[in-house]
Design a protein around this motif. Structure first.
Motif, PDB file in Angstrom:
ATOM      1  N   PRO A 110      -3.631  -4.936 -14.882  1.00  0.00           N
ATOM      2  CA  PRO A 110      -4.970  -5.344 -15.340  1.00  0.00           C
ATOM      3  C   PRO A 110      -4.962  -6.297 -16.527  1.00  0.00           C
ATOM      4  CG  PRO A 110      -4.489  -3.093 -16.021  1.00  0.00           C
ATOM      5  CD  PRO A 110      -3.380  -3.505 -15.114  1.00  0.00           C
ATOM      6  N   ARG A 117       5.241  -2.016 -10.741  1.00  0.00           N
ATOM      7  CA  ARG A 117       3.831  -2.390 -10.681  1.00  0.00           C
ATOM      8  C   ARG A 117       3.649  -3.892 -10.874  1.00  0.00           C
ATOM      9  NH1 ARG A 117       2.873   1.844 -14.352  1.00  0.00           N
ATOM     10  NH2 ARG A 117       2.097   0.332 -15.869  1.00  0.00           N
ATOM     11  N   ALA A 128       2.194  -6.534  -8.158  1.00  0.00           N
ATOM     12  CA  ALA A 128       0.999  -7.315  -8.484  1.00  0.00           C
ATOM     13  C   ALA A 128       1.238  -8.798  -8.248  1.00  0.00           C
ATOM     14  CB  ALA A 128       0.594  -7.063  -9.934  1.00  0.00           C
ATOM     15  N   TYR A 175       2.184   1.535  -3.463  1.00  0.00           N
ATOM     16  CA  TYR A 175       1.123   1.774  -4.437  1.00  0.00           C
ATOM     17  C   TYR A 175       0.615   3.191  -4.360  1.00  0.00           C
ATOM     18  CZ  TYR A 175      -3.263   0.870  -6.966  1.00  0.00           C
ATOM     19  OH  TYR A 175      -4.289   0.895  -7.855  1.00  0.00           O
ATOM     20  N   SER A 176       0.733   3.809  -3.173  1.00  0.00           N
ATOM     21  CA  SER A 176       0.240   5.172  -3.014  1.00  0.00           C
ATOM     22  C   SER A 176       1.151   6.197  -3.675  1.00  0.00           C
ATOM     23  CB  SER A 176       0.098   5.505  -1.522  1.00  0.00           C
ATOM     24  OG  SER A 176       1.373   5.497  -0.895  1.00  0.00           O
ATOM     25  N   THR A 202      -4.919  -6.790  -9.452  1.00  0.00           N
ATOM     26  CA  THR A 202      -5.548  -6.586 -10.768  1.00  0.00           C
ATOM     27  C   THR A 202      -5.474  -5.122 -11.193  1.00  0.00           C
ATOM     28  OG1 THR A 202      -7.050  -8.430 -10.361  1.00  0.00           O
ATOM     29  CG2 THR A 202      -7.685  -6.874 -12.070  1.00  0.00           C
ATOM     30  N   GLU A 203      -5.594  -4.202 -10.236  1.00  0.00           N
ATOM     31  CA  GLU A 203      -5.471  -2.786 -10.565  1.00  0.00           C
ATOM     32  C   GLU A 203      -4.054  -2.445 -11.022  1.00  0.00           C
ATOM     33  OE1 GLU A 203      -6.700  -0.625  -7.162  1.00  0.00           O
ATOM     34  OE2 GLU A 203      -8.776  -1.317  -7.223  1.00  0.00           O
ATOM     35  N   LEU A 204      -3.067  -3.097 -10.416  1.00  0.00           N
ATOM     36  CA  LEU A 204      -1.675  -2.822 -10.776  1.00  0.00           C
ATOM     37  C   LEU A 204      -1.309  -3.431 -12.125  1.00  0.00           C
ATOM     38  CD1 LEU A 204      -0.056  -3.458  -7.280  1.00  0.00           C
ATOM     39  CD2 LEU A 204       0.010  -1.296  -8.521  1.00  0.00           C
ATOM     40  N   ARG A 228      -7.657  -7.878  -5.689  1.00  0.00           N
ATOM     41  CA  ARG A 228      -8.204  -6.663  -6.290  1.00  0.00           C
ATOM     42  C   ARG A 228      -7.097  -5.655  -6.602  1.00  0.00           C
ATOM     43  NH1 ARG A 228      -8.996  -2.018  -4.127  1.00  0.00           N
ATOM     44  NH2 ARG A 228      -8.869  -2.800  -1.986  1.00  0.00           N
ATOM     45  N   ILE A 229      -6.216  -5.414  -5.628  1.00  0.00           N
ATOM     46  CA  ILE A 229      -5.135  -4.445  -5.860  1.00  0.00           C
ATOM     47  C   ILE A 229      -4.183  -4.973  -6.921  1.00  0.00           C
ATOM     48  CG2 ILE A 229      -3.247  -3.162  -4.791  1.00  0.00           C
ATOM     49  CD1 ILE A 229      -4.681  -3.381  -2.135  1.00  0.00           C
ATOM     50  N   GLN A 285      -8.926  -8.642  -1.160  1.00  0.00           N
ATOM     51  CA  GLN A 285      -8.292  -7.324  -1.243  1.00  0.00           C
ATOM     52  C   GLN A 285      -6.971  -7.410  -2.003  1.00  0.00           C
ATOM     53  OE1 GLN A 285      -6.674  -5.919   2.416  1.00  0.00           O
ATOM     54  NE2 GLN A 285      -6.486  -3.791   1.763  1.00  0.00           N
ATOM     55  N   ASP A 303       0.828  -1.208   0.000  1.00  0.00           N
ATOM     56  CA  ASP A 303       0.000   0.000   0.000  1.00  0.00           C
ATOM     57  C   ASP A 303       0.861   1.256   0.000  1.00  0.00           C
ATOM     58  OD1 ASP A 303      -2.608  -0.702  -0.247  1.00  0.00           O
ATOM     59  OD2 ASP A 303      -2.994  -0.921   1.891  1.00  0.00           O
TER      60      ASP A 303
END
Length: 706
Positions: A102, A67, A71, A57-58, A98-100, A95-96, A92, A54
């Protein structure tokens, strides 16, 4: 082809993607991967991974490779959460992840493969970067689509692992490569890399047999085989005489210590700087120790110089450095018993202490090095991996003129243990060396005085161990200040109970060199004290806070009480402080998995390192000063010393909070109201307790410069 395709389709410059701050992030990510290697994997370790990701990622626009690595790390972490039955955390993570990334694992594999392509010059990237990429690739291959050629990818992983001497990752890749091999060439490569693993493990005959099998198979592989070029390259690396590594292993197998020292030394010369080069140098010196090739103190000092030149501490994650250095210490003792001077024994004993963590002390970094838990941990690992220049007995006497310095070391196997004690007295650069065989009664007494069990140790056992450790100080040490450098086995002992009668102050340190590098704590006219306490659950915390409130009301200190990490950070940024005290629950873990349960939530020691610590830190937390279980981690107290503190009071085991609060309240009164230096104040407060309570209070110790 892979590099060209990735640059065309993904529009990234992969060489630039591995430079600058990005490389530091990748190294920190590698440390998070190492958490997953520990078995069993605990929930707090997985929580730490998610928290650290986190933090990364922020950040604004992390680079593509970062990334992808994050992931992959999160996807693997999510699988572990799922195994623990924590479906919400697993979801969770996924999900993160997949965002990193996709576009899924197949595209991630292209990124990662390009990072270890031969154009990238793997040796220049650093072992941590390559290891992170290989870990991620091995995970992504397991969940990739049907179009991905697994054998090709795994062969690339094996090549990168072998060429960077990462045998742990090579071991992970070989069997999947054999299972995925879809041509004779890939099957041959699996055989070749198995032979390399056997060779690294010293199993020379088996390695030779597999080499011959590989050579026979390789000769029949034609250019139509997709693995042809990799097989041809591997075949060229096998010479009839064998390389330096082969010669070293053969010499070691024959017991030819001269040959092994020479060949391992040549291996070190041929390798780039890093953990594997340090390991080869360590093996070369181990051969000299085993073969009796260090005939004098001068030869031992030359050995230490060679180890330092090749940064021997960098080998801590590859091999058992401590056992080999212990052999060097035993050689120094043998030389002394044969008539040589005793200074060399103290030098090697302190060098061992440096390896155990002393080298991290006295090298503070700017707060930017600790801006996330993962980066703070990576900085501490870098400190631990630094070699150091051995200090002489004369330098110690000059730098610590009022101290008796005592090195304690236990060696041997069950029933055959020996205790080595080296004592350096004030104003005398000639140390006293005692090597004692531990009888059954001695061994039993030692076991009774270890860790939390020491609270119930019989008085006779305490006296016996005190006599063994401090015989060269004398029965009456009135006014003596003692600095003890224990080994890992004797770190957590009731030192204030063991100290000779009349001892004015006792501190423990990783090494005398670490104490010399630490700045002396300054005495302030009106000290500024800041503290954070758990006054809801811990009576000891309430006792501490009330004692500091009284001292503030009397004008002896200026006391600031805070209730959260954010408040603590703001206060330390606003004004300088002389003492930081933290009185909360602590967990049993070590390294970055250790947690202090602050009022606003759990926190690792890394969070404290970003605060700009004062010279004195008091950690009234269980296990905050424990001896770490792994060579590449640090306890909370050591982390504070590495961040710039010079004296830390910490808990060696699970301490009784009310008793600890009582002890610290008295210590504060003596130190802050009466002006007694902190080491003496802690010792006086301990002795002022009723005799039946002292063993329970001995879990609090002063670590650092006494």
């Amino acid at each position: 082809m892979v590099v060209t395709a990735v640059r065309r389709h993904l529009e990234v410059d992969l060489l630039a993607d591995l430079q600058g701050l990005d490389a530091t992030d990748v190294r920190a990510i590698t440390r998070l991967y190492q958490v997953l290697d520990r078995r069993p994997v605990y929930s707090d370790a997985l929580d730490h991974i998610v928290q650290s990701v986190d933090q990364h990622y922020s950040r604004a626009a992390p680079k593509p490779l970062v990334r992808r690595l994050l992931a992959s790390l999160l996807d693997e972490t999510g699988a572990h959460f799922q195994e623990l039955g924590r479906a919400q955390e697993a979801a969770q993570c996924h999900r993160i992840a997949t965002e990193l990334a996709p576009d899924g694992p197949d595209r991630t594999i292209l990124h990662l493969l390009s990072a270890i392509h031969s154009e990238q010059q793997l040796h220049t990237l650093g072992s941590h970067t390559v290891d992170a990429v290989l870990r991620a690739l091995l995970h992504e291959v397991g969940r990739s689509g049907r179009k991905i050629r697994r054998a090709r990818i795994l062969a690339a992983v094996a090549y990168a692992a072998h060429s960077t001497a990462n045998f742990e990752r090579l071991r992970t890749a070989v069997e999947p490569l054999a299972a995925a091999a879809d041509t004779p060439g890939y099957q041959a490569l699996a055989t070749f890399y198995r032979s390399r693993l056997l060779l690294a493990g010293g199993r020379l005959a088996e390695a030779r047999a597999l080499e011959r099998e590989f050579s026979r198979t390789a000769a029949r592989i034609g250019p139509k085989d997709r693995a042809h070029e990799m097989v041809a390259s591997a075949l060229e690396s096998l010479t009839p005489d064998g390389g330096a590594m082969d010669q070293a292993a053969e010499a070691a197998r024959r017991g030819d210590h001269v040959g092994a020292a020479g060949w391992y030394g040549q291996c070190a010369e041929e390798l780039p700087a890093g953990p594997f080069r340090a390991t080869m140098r360590l093996f070369a010196e181990a051969a000299r120790v085993q073969g009796g090739l260090l005939p004098s103190p001068a030869a031992v000092r030359q050995c230490l110089s060679r180890l330092c030149a090749d940064n021997v501490f960098a080998a801590r994650t590859i091999t058992d450095v401590e056992s080999i250095l212990t052999g060097l210490l035993m050689r120094a003792i043998d030389l002394h018993q044969a008539g040589a001077d005793a200074q060399i024994v103290a030098e090697v004993a302190d060098f061992l202490g440096e390896f155990r963590g002393g080298t991290a002390v006295g090298r503070p970094q700017g707060s930017g090095a600790y801006d996330t838990d993962a980066r703070a941990d990576m900085t501490l690992v870098d400190f631990l991996a630094q070699a150091t220049t051995p200090v002489t007995a004369a330098e110690i006497v000059t730098g610590l003129p009022a101290h008796h310095v005592v090195w304690v070391h236990v060696t041997g196997q069950t029933g055959e243990h020996h205790l080595t004690v080296v004592t350096l007295r004030p104003s005398d650069p000639v140390p006293l060396v005692r090597r004692t065989h531990l009888s059954t009664a001695d061994g039993k007494a030692l076991a009774q005085c270890l860790d939390e069990d020491s609270e119930d140790a019989p008085a006779e056992a305490v006296r016996r161990i005190s006599d063994l450790f401090f015989a060269d100080i004398g029965p009456d040490a009135l006014g003596t200040r003692i600095l003890v450098v224990p080994d890992s086995a004797t770190w957590a002992m009731p030192w204030n109970e063991l100290a000779p009668h009349g001892t004015a102050a006792l501190a423990i340190s990783m090494s005398a060199a670490a104490a010399l590098r630490s700045r002396p704590a300054r005495a302030a006219v009106v000290p500024r004290v800041i503290g954070i306490f758990d006054e809801v659950e811990l009576e000891g915390s309430r006792l501490e806070a009330r004692a500091l409130d009284r001292l503030d009301a009397q004008g002896h200190i200026r006391f600031t009480r805070v209730h959260s990490l954010a408040e603590l950070r703001d206060a330390l940024e606003t004004a300088p402080y002389d003492i930081l005290t933290i009185s909360v629950h602590g967990t049993e873990s070590d390294g970055f998995e250790y947690r202090m349960l602050l009022p606003d939530g759990p926190s690792s020691p890394a969070a404290l390192l970003r605060l700009g610590l004062p010279e004195v830190v008091v950690l009234g937390c269980c296990w905050s000063a424990k001896s770490t279980e792994r060579a590449d981690t640090t306890a909370a107290a050591l982390s504070c010393l590495a961040a710039g503190a010079s004296q830390v009071v910490g808990g060696l085991w699970a301490i009784d909070d009310e008793l600890a609060g009582r002890l610290l309240a008295d210590t504060y009164d003596r130190h802050l109201r009466r002006g007694v230096p902190l080491p003496q104040a802690l010792r006086q407060a301990h002795l002022a307790l009723p005799p039946d309570l002292r063993p329970g209070a001995a879990g609090l110790a002063l670590i650092g410069r006494g």
